[in-house]
Design a protein around this motif. Structure first.
Motif, PDB file in Angstrom:
ATOM      1  N   LEU A  77       0.697  -1.094   0.166  1.00 44.55           N
ATOM      2  CA  LEU A  77       0.068   0.166  -0.083  1.00 44.55           C
ATOM      3  C   LEU A  77       0.811   1.387   0.018  1.00 44.55           C
ATOM      4  N   SER A 111       1.171   0.553   6.625  1.00 45.14           N
ATOM      5  CA  SER A 111       1.139   0.393   5.187  1.00 45.14           C
ATOM      6  C   SER A 111       2.244  -0.255   4.162  1.00 45.14           C
ATOM      7  N   VAL A 136      -6.921   1.082   6.623  1.00 41.18           N
ATOM      8  CA  VAL A 136      -7.160   0.336   5.174  1.00 41.18           C
ATOM      9  C   VAL A 136      -8.445  -0.561   5.245  1.00 41.18           C
ATOM     10  N   VAL A 153      -8.746   3.720   1.449  1.00 38.52           N
ATOM     11  CA  VAL A 153      -7.561   4.162   2.247  1.00 38.52           C
ATOM     12  C   VAL A 153      -7.736   5.600   3.065  1.00 38.52           C
TER      13      VAL A 153
END
Length: 120
Positions: free
Chosen positions: A33, A74, A67, A87
């Motif tokens: 992410l 992340s 998330v 997000v």
């Protein structure tokens, strides 16, 4: 298959309320992410605010983001192609801008100013 990121946006200097923007990236094996958010910043939207510093080992916690409703590091969230992810900033911290939060602040909503927090 693409990866879709629906990202929380808020800039207190220009926005009266937070909003969400969806970004589409090509899927890649092993894409985290944090790497995806950085790719959005570098290739699609240079106005996106996020913490670009991280230890890379999941120890410092500076990359915390929410998330799909769960606060996670992340740098450890590996994205699956074909999915959409919600997000948001790390919960319970005041939002400075977009995904950047004030980790030094108390874990309560500020009483004044245009600062927003994401509640549980």
């Amino acid at each position: 298959m693409d990866i879709r990121l629906r990202i929380f946006r808020f800039n207190p200097e220009t926005d009266s309320l937070p909003y969400y923007t969806t970004y589409v990236l090509p899927g890649a094996e092993g894409l985290t992410l944090l790497m995806a958010v950085k790719k959005v910043y570098e290739t699609i939207d240079p106005t996106l605010g996020f913490r670009d510093y991280f230890c890379g080992r999941g120890l410092c916690g500076s990359c915390l983001m929410t998330v799909d409703g769960v606060v996670k590091k992340s740098c450890h969230v590996v994205l699956e192609p074909g999915r959409e992810y919600l997000v948001e900033p790390a919960r319970k911290y005041p939002v400075i801008r977009d995904l950047v939060v004030d980790f030094g602040a108390e874990r309560k909503a500020p009483e004044t100013g245009n600062v927003f927090t994401i509640a549980r």
